[in-house]
Design a protein around this motif. Structure first.
Motif, mmCIF file in Angstrom:
data_model
loop_
_atom_site.group_PDB
_atom_site.id
_atom_site.type_symbol
_atom_site.label_atom_id
_atom_site.label_comp_id
_atom_site.label_asym_id
_atom_site.label_seq_id
_atom_site.Cartn_x
_atom_site.Cartn_y
_atom_site.Cartn_z
ATOM 1 N N CYS A 1 83.255 36.717 81.614
ATOM 2 C CA CYS A 1 82.722 37.983 82.056
ATOM 3 C C CYS A 1 81.560 37.622 82.975
ATOM 4 C CB CYS A 1 82.343 38.969 81.117
ATOM 5 S SG CYS A 1 80.953 38.606 79.855
ATOM 6 N N VAL B 1 85.294 46.370 92.664
ATOM 7 C CA VAL B 1 84.170 47.185 92.546
ATOM 8 C C VAL B 1 83.415 47.565 93.871
ATOM 9 C CG1 VAL B 1 81.804 47.568 91.278
ATOM 10 C CG2 VAL B 1 83.753 46.755 90.001
ATOM 11 N N VAL C 1 80.009 39.941 92.322
ATOM 12 C CA VAL C 1 79.484 41.062 92.964
ATOM 13 C C VAL C 1 78.266 40.851 94.075
ATOM 14 C CG1 VAL C 1 80.302 43.015 91.361
ATOM 15 C CG2 VAL C 1 78.145 41.911 91.015
ATOM 16 N N TRP D 1 87.887 38.141 86.850
ATOM 17 C CA TRP D 1 86.597 38.750 86.936
ATOM 18 C C TRP D 1 86.072 38.667 88.303
ATOM 19 C CZ3 TRP D 1 84.960 41.991 83.495
ATOM 20 C CH2 TRP D 1 85.373 41.874 82.286
ATOM 21 N N LEU E 1 82.043 38.195 86.921
ATOM 22 C CA LEU E 1 81.698 39.425 87.584
ATOM 23 C C LEU E 1 80.535 39.715 88.032
ATOM 24 C CD1 LEU E 1 83.002 42.496 87.964
ATOM 25 C CD2 LEU E 1 82.104 43.162 85.933
ATOM 26 N N GLY E 2 79.488 39.541 87.361
ATOM 27 C CA GLY E 2 78.353 39.685 88.021
ATOM 28 C C GLY E 2 77.968 38.808 89.202
ATOM 29 N N VAL F 1 74.320 48.755 91.340
ATOM 30 C CA VAL F 1 75.700 48.662 90.753
ATOM 31 C C VAL F 1 75.695 46.831 90.406
ATOM 32 C CG1 VAL F 1 78.044 48.283 91.095
ATOM 33 C CG2 VAL F 1 76.941 50.331 91.972
ATOM 34 N N THR F 2 75.352 46.312 91.526
ATOM 35 C CA THR F 2 75.209 44.703 91.394
ATOM 36 C C THR F 2 74.260 44.309 90.133
ATOM 37 O OG1 THR F 2 75.806 44.565 93.501
ATOM 38 C CG2 THR F 2 74.664 42.284 92.387
ATOM 39 N N GLY G 1 85.105 42.024 90.430
ATOM 40 C CA GLY G 1 83.825 42.275 91.366
ATOM 41 C C GLY G 1 84.050 42.725 92.562
ATOM 42 N N CYS H 1 75.779 45.056 86.771
ATOM 43 C CA CYS H 1 76.964 43.969 86.372
ATOM 44 C C CYS H 1 76.380 42.914 85.756
ATOM 45 C CB CYS H 1 77.894 43.772 87.626
ATOM 46 S SG CYS H 1 78.998 44.929 88.057
ATOM 47 N N VAL I 1 74.652 43.482 82.382
ATOM 48 C CA VAL I 1 75.737 43.698 81.195
ATOM 49 C C VAL I 1 76.449 42.379 81.023
ATOM 50 C CG1 VAL I 1 77.843 44.810 80.463
ATOM 51 C CG2 VAL I 1 75.941 46.371 81.722
ATOM 52 N N THR I 2 76.858 41.886 81.914
ATOM 53 C CA THR I 2 77.591 40.524 81.536
ATOM 54 C C THR I 2 76.778 39.380 81.115
ATOM 55 O OG1 THR I 2 77.534 39.780 84.019
ATOM 56 C CG2 THR I 2 79.507 40.747 83.419
#
Length: 504
Positions: free
Chosen positions: A51, A209, A58, A202, A54-55, A237-238, A206, A241, A244-245
């Motif tokens: 995951c 999103v 983005v 993932w 994803l970060g 938003v970035t 990104g 992400c 969280v990840t």
């Protein structure tokens, strides 16, 4: 398989037997290669392990899609902006391999990879927020502002923004190298392709999103009245992400701090010199495992083309709707049609959204093919070959792109090729280096992944310089479709990389 044994213990509690049942004992001796080869991670654990991609995605997508317009809004010239974006491939070519070496040698209590992930991610998130608020940070309180003070503050803003971008692209190398190595560390050899596939998904998420937010802004102009508020929202938003990840993988995934084969750590200066010295670099390049060596060679040519595709795709869609010569003529006559500009901007944003959707759809198709074909791993080079050929034909089809709809279709097909490029090269390398002692660099996961990143970064530096020269020459010759010509010339490198893939 010393290092992989230690690596796999990080998700030891979540390993399952081949029949799908949970293993009876929560802890195993993961130095037992035969036991490890019979184990596999559950889907939810692969999802969790990968995951952080994803970060990562983005971050890169925000820089590529919105970075240039944001810097230009600060009155930073296009020539300086082009030099700023060179920091990404330069740091990727030289800093990321060094971070990979350091993580291989690390004995930090947190583990080998987590310190680089946490420090890099924290720095990236902080600098993105600072970059988005560059004007607010550099505009100090003044009692009686003058033209001189305004220009001085504006100069401070530009320098601060450029510094933030430089720190972001540097810290991204530690963040990215740690994430990629952690995935290879914690997956059994038979699941490396699946882990690469989840990483790619993932990445696609990104893209979706941020491209969706950008498209909604172009369609509804939610943030435009507040100037750079759009970039601030995207930066928030970035950051979310990333937090969280990285938080999830740091809490749930263990990371070994043991050094492979009990080797003592080498001096930092020696490690860095082995990365920067051409003779040492050539020596380690020749020691790469055979498949990794071939993949890296292919990437040297493929990424000459991927650089303009990733950085100039939205500009190509814009210029197809509003050619440079036409826009300049309208501006000189004072008859600039605002509606035409808004139409071009809408195609710029929608093209990136369709690019992301095409990538997403291709990832789903590849997932279905993987489950439908027992020998999918042996088919990966063939899929990569046809994908590169498709990309080359798309670049040549720019000769016939005359409308925004045509340009969007071409860009969408490029997105399908991008899904393959994000998956198969990494899957091929990961599957090889996860095997026991694949080469003289056995156990050096960070090293090999760093060299692979160098193979992707060095051609970007060359491509960026060539693009700047070609665009300048075409502008001097008063040829408006400069981006289209860059795409057409890039097809040469694409087809040659496809030829090399065919030899795999």
């Amino acid at each position: 398989m010393d290092e992989l044994s230690v690596k796999a213990s990080s998700l030891g509690d979540n390993l399952s037997a081949p029949d799908g049942s949970d293993l009876p004992e929560p802890r195993r001796d993961f130095h037992d290669e035969q036991y490890l080869s019979q184990c596999s991670l559950k889907s939810r654990d692969l999802l969790l392990l990968t995951c952080p991609n994803l970060g990562l995605q983005v971050c890169w997508f925000l820089l590529m899609s919105s970075g240039t317009p944001y810097l230009e809004s600060l009155d930073i010239s296009k020539s300086i902006t082009s030099l700023v974006w060179l920091t990404g491939p330069i740091f990727g070519a030289f800093a990321q391999p060094i971070f990979g070496i350091l993580s291989d040698e690390s004995r930090h209590p947190w583990g080998k990879r987590k310190p680089f992930i946490l420090c890099g991610a924290s720095c990236v998130a902080t600098c993105f927020l600072a970059l988005a608020c560059a004007e607010d940070i550099t505009d100090g309180p003044t009692n009686a502002p003058t033209a001189d003070s305004d220009s001085t503050k504006h100069w401070y803003t530009q320098v601060f923004a450029i510094a933030c971008v430089g720190v972001i692209t540097f810290a991204m190398q530690a963040y990215q190298s740690g994430v990629r190595a952690l995935i290879v560390d914690n997956c059994p050899p038979q699941q490396q392709a699946a882990a690469s596939a989840w990483s790619m998904r993932w990445n696609v998420a990104g893209n979706l999103v941020l491209s969706t937010v950008g498209f909604l802004d172009a369609k509804r102009t939610f943030f435009r009245p507040e100037g750079n508020a759009k970039f601030k929202i995207l930066a928030v938003v970035t950051t979310a992400c990333i937090v969280v990840t990285v938080g999830l993988v740091s809490y749930y995934v263990a990371d070994s701090s043991q050094n492979p084969r009990g080797k003592s750590r080498q001096p930092l200066t020696k490690l860095c010199w082995s990365m920067l010295c051409p003779a040492e670099l050539s020596k380690h390049w020749n020691q790469l495992p055979p498949v990794s060596h071939r993949v890296c060679t292919i990437q040297l040519f493929a990424w000459v083309a991927w650089f303009p595709v990733l950085y100039y795709t939205s500009t190509f869609a814009y210029e197809t709707v509003l050619p440079y010569n036409f826009a300049r003529e309208l501006h000189e006559k004072g008859q600039l049609d605002i509606r035409l500009i808004e139409h071009a901007e809408l195609h710029r944003s929608s093209s990136m959204l369709y690019f992301a959707f095409a990538t997403f759809a291709t990832s789903l198709l590849l997932h279905m093919i993987e489950h439908a074909m027992p020998a999918f791993d042996h088919t990966q080079p063939r899929i990569w070959f046809f994908s590169q050929c498709s990309l080359g034909f798309c670049l040549l089809l720019t000769f016939f792109a005359r409308t925004g709809a045509t340009a969007t279709i071409i860009i969408s097909v490029m997105g399908a090729s991008w899904a393959v490029a994000m998956w198969i090269p990494f899957a091929l390398i990961s599957a090889e280096i996860s095997q026991p002692s694949p080469s003289k660099l056995g156990g050096k996961t960070g090293w090999i992944l760093g060299l692979h990143n160098m193979a992707m970064s060095l051609p970007q530096i060359v491509s960026a310089i060539l693009c700047a020269v070609i665009l300048g020459a075409l502008r001097w010759l008063n040829i408006g479709d400069g981006i289209a010509w860059i795409f057409r010339l890039a097809s040469i490198a694409v087809f040659y990389s496809a030829y090399l893939i065919n030899k795999l």
